[in-house]
Scaffold this active site. Structure first.
Site, PDB file in Angstrom:
ATOM      1  N   GLY A  50      14.318  -7.327  21.284  1.00  0.00           N
ATOM      2  CA  GLY A  50      14.214  -6.046  21.964  1.00  0.00           C
ATOM      3  C   GLY A  50      13.360  -5.995  23.223  1.00  0.00           C
ATOM      4  O   GLY A  50      12.963  -4.918  23.645  1.00  0.00           O
ATOM      5  N   TRP A  52      14.353  -6.482  26.268  1.00  0.00           N
ATOM      6  CA  TRP A  52      15.107  -5.767  27.322  1.00  0.00           C
ATOM      7  C   TRP A  52      15.031  -4.263  27.065  1.00  0.00           C
ATOM      8  O   TRP A  52      14.991  -3.466  27.990  1.00  0.00           O
ATOM      9  CB  TRP A  52      16.573  -6.230  27.351  1.00  0.00           C
ATOM     10  CG  TRP A  52      16.785  -7.533  28.058  1.00  0.00           C
ATOM     11  CD1 TRP A  52      15.872  -8.546  28.213  1.00  0.00           C
ATOM     12  CD2 TRP A  52      17.973  -7.974  28.724  1.00  0.00           C
ATOM     13  NE1 TRP A  52      16.439  -9.582  28.911  1.00  0.00           N
ATOM     14  CE2 TRP A  52      17.716  -9.265  29.232  1.00  0.00           C
ATOM     15  CE3 TRP A  52      19.232  -7.410  28.918  1.00  0.00           C
ATOM     16  CZ2 TRP A  52      18.682  -9.991  29.942  1.00  0.00           C
ATOM     17  CZ3 TRP A  52      20.196  -8.124  29.624  1.00  0.00           C
ATOM     18  CH2 TRP A  52      19.917  -9.405  30.136  1.00  0.00           C
ATOM     19  N   ASP A  70      23.155  -4.929  17.796  1.00  0.00           N
ATOM     20  CA  ASP A  70      23.027  -6.360  17.510  1.00  0.00           C
ATOM     21  C   ASP A  70      23.541  -6.607  16.096  1.00  0.00           C
ATOM     22  O   ASP A  70      23.500  -5.710  15.254  1.00  0.00           O
ATOM     23  CB  ASP A  70      21.566  -6.816  17.623  1.00  0.00           C
ATOM     24  CG  ASP A  70      21.445  -8.322  17.884  1.00  0.00           C
ATOM     25  OD1 ASP A  70      21.054  -8.713  19.001  1.00  0.00           O
ATOM     26  OD2 ASP A  70      21.759  -9.121  16.961  1.00  0.00           O
ATOM     27  N   ASP A  90      28.307  -5.298  15.207  1.00  0.00           N
ATOM     28  CA  ASP A  90      28.918  -6.420  15.914  1.00  0.00           C
ATOM     29  C   ASP A  90      29.692  -5.855  17.107  1.00  0.00           C
ATOM     30  O   ASP A  90      30.409  -4.858  16.949  1.00  0.00           O
ATOM     31  CB  ASP A  90      29.886  -7.112  14.930  1.00  0.00           C
ATOM     32  CG  ASP A  90      30.386  -8.437  15.456  1.00  0.00           C
ATOM     33  OD1 ASP A  90      30.685  -8.514  16.667  1.00  0.00           O
ATOM     34  OD2 ASP A  90      30.473  -9.376  14.658  1.00  0.00           O
ATOM     35  N   ASP A 112      22.819  -9.489  26.828  1.00  0.00           N
ATOM     36  CA  ASP A 112      22.152 -10.803  26.796  1.00  0.00           C
ATOM     37  C   ASP A 112      22.683 -11.566  25.582  1.00  0.00           C
ATOM     38  O   ASP A 112      22.027 -12.462  25.062  1.00  0.00           O
ATOM     39  CB  ASP A 112      20.632 -10.566  26.672  1.00  0.00           C
ATOM     40  CG  ASP A 112      19.793 -11.799  26.930  1.00  0.00           C
ATOM     41  OD1 ASP A 112      20.267 -12.721  27.614  1.00  0.00           O
ATOM     42  OD2 ASP A 112      18.647 -11.856  26.439  1.00  0.00           O
ATOM     43  N   LYS A 152      25.045 -11.881  30.495  1.00  0.00           N
ATOM     44  CA  LYS A 152      24.691 -13.310  30.454  1.00  0.00           C
ATOM     45  C   LYS A 152      25.949 -14.150  30.265  1.00  0.00           C
ATOM     46  O   LYS A 152      26.818 -13.803  29.464  1.00  0.00           O
ATOM     47  CB  LYS A 152      23.733 -13.570  29.305  1.00  0.00           C
ATOM     48  CG  LYS A 152      23.412 -15.066  29.148  1.00  0.00           C
ATOM     49  CD  LYS A 152      22.129 -15.324  28.466  1.00  0.00           C
ATOM     50  CE  LYS A 152      22.252 -15.182  26.966  1.00  0.00           C
ATOM     51  NZ  LYS A 152      20.930 -15.354  26.359  1.00  0.00           N
TER      52      LYS A 152
HETATM   53  C1  LIG Z   1      19.084 -14.032  23.450  1.00  0.00           C
HETATM   54  S1  LIG Z   1      19.186 -12.830  22.161  1.00  0.00           S
HETATM   55  C2  LIG Z   1      18.822 -11.347  23.004  1.00  0.00           C
HETATM   56  C3  LIG Z   1      17.371 -11.170  23.417  1.00  0.00           C
HETATM   57  C4  LIG Z   1      17.083  -9.769  23.935  1.00  0.00           C
HETATM   58  N1  LIG Z   1      17.720  -9.538  25.236  1.00  0.00           N
HETATM   59  C5  LIG Z   1      15.612  -9.491  24.111  1.00  0.00           C
HETATM   60  O1  LIG Z   1      15.180  -9.356  25.247  1.00  0.00           O
HETATM   61  O2  LIG Z   1      14.886  -9.396  23.123  1.00  0.00           O
HETATM   62  C6  LIG Z   1      20.904 -12.736  21.871  1.00  0.00           C
HETATM   63  C7  LIG Z   1      21.328 -11.777  20.787  1.00  0.00           C
HETATM   64  O3  LIG Z   1      22.758 -11.631  20.787  1.00  0.00           O
HETATM   65  C8  LIG Z   1      23.129 -11.222  19.485  1.00  0.00           C
HETATM   66  N2  LIG Z   1      24.567 -11.331  19.248  1.00  0.00           N
HETATM   67  C9  LIG Z   1      25.321 -12.470  19.157  1.00  0.00           C
HETATM   68  N3  LIG Z   1      26.605 -12.177  18.853  1.00  0.00           N
HETATM   69  C10 LIG Z   1      26.680 -10.809  18.777  1.00  0.00           C
HETATM   70  C11 LIG Z   1      27.751  -9.906  18.474  1.00  0.00           C
HETATM   71  N4  LIG Z   1      28.983 -10.360  18.193  1.00  0.00           N
HETATM   72  N5  LIG Z   1      27.481  -8.574  18.477  1.00  0.00           N
HETATM   73  C12 LIG Z   1      26.223  -8.128  18.737  1.00  0.00           C
HETATM   74  N6  LIG Z   1      25.165  -8.940  19.005  1.00  0.00           N
HETATM   75  C13 LIG Z   1      25.386 -10.268  19.028  1.00  0.00           C
HETATM   76  C14 LIG Z   1      22.298 -12.184  18.612  1.00  0.00           C
HETATM   77  O4  LIG Z   1      22.203 -11.701  17.283  1.00  0.00           O
HETATM   78  C15 LIG Z   1      20.966 -12.224  19.346  1.00  0.00           C
HETATM   79  O5  LIG Z   1      20.031 -11.349  18.777  1.00  0.00           O
END
Ligand SMILES: C[S@@+](CC[C@H](N)C(=O)[O-])C[C@H]1O[C@@H](n2cnc3c(N)ncnc32)[C@H](O)[C@@H]1O
Length: 197
Positions: A50, A52, A70, A90, A112, A152
């Site tokens: 979190g 962002w 998420d 999701d 992200d 991203k």
């Molecule tokens: C790099 S982290 C994000 C970090 C966040 N921007 C922060 O600043 O704290 C990537 C996130 O994408 C989520 N993610 C991956 N596939 C997803 C999906 N199908 N739906 C929702 N979230 C997803 C992962 O669970 C993970 O928590």
């Protein structure tokens, strides 16, 4: 099993009480391209843990709202923030604005999202591209005309080709590898400004 590289940005985030070092990527993008503004309604896809959201909620202020989705269980550390709503969802399952408890389209979409990686490059690139395609799929329903997008991308030929096809959806389309992205990383960010709808 993952591990945390305790570099300069990791330590800085810890000191400044941000939940992840990724904060500095969004901060740099926003300072350069001015994607967020006071009062905006923003959706953060793949928000967990979190950082962002922490950044965004400060920029948009109390009149704004940031909605995080998420696949991970909601981060309770964010629940005290008034202009934040978080959901365990999701991105492939989101159907409409109502289930995100908003009544109008978003001013900004940030994503992200990163897939679980296998270590097999082509599989990981395809999984990443599926997430990107999903964001662009949602854009007409979720992003208002004139809105902005930050997403991203893990670099690959297929991703480059796909992005080329999307670029005309925005008045301007930029690519940035933020300073805080590790030099070995294949990730970069796409910034789309002024969605044409
Ligand atoms: C790099 S982290 C994000 C970090 C966040 N921007 C922060 O600043 O704290 C990537 C996130 O994408 C989520 N993610 C991956 N596939 C997803 C999906 N199908 N739906 C929702 N979230 C997803 C992962 O669970 C993970 O928590």
């Amino acid at each position: 099993m993952g591990f945390k590289v305790q570099d300069h940005y990791f330590k800085k985030a810890k000191k400044e009480k941000y939940l992840a070092r990724s904060i500095y990527k969004l901060e740099e993008i926003d300072e350069k391209y001015k994607v967020l503004k006071k009062g905006d309604q923003v959706i953060d896809l793949g928000y967990f843990p979190g950082s962002w959201i922490q950044y965004t909620q400060k920029v948009i202020g109390e009149e704004g709202l940031v909605v995080g989705c998420d696949i991970k269980p909601v981060n309770k550390k964010l629940m005290h923030l008034k202009n934040v709503k978080v959901f365990e969802k999701d991105v492939f399952d989101i159907q409409n604005l109502e289930e995100l408890e908003v009544s109008k389209k978003f001013d900004v979409i940030v994503s992200d999202m990163a897939p679980n990686t296998t270590g097999i490059r082509s599989v990981d690139q395809d999984r990443s591209l599926n997430l990107i395609e999903m964001v662009f799929y949602h854009a007409p329903q979720f992003l208002r005309p004139g809105g902005n997008l930050v997403i991203k991308v893990f670099d690959s030929n297929k991703a480059q080709q796909y992005l080329k096809e999307q670029k005309n959806l925005f008045e301007s389309f930029h690519f940035l590898k933020p300073k805080s992205t590790r030099s070995v990383s294949k990730e970069f960010f796409v910034i789309g400004k002024n969605f044409k709808a």
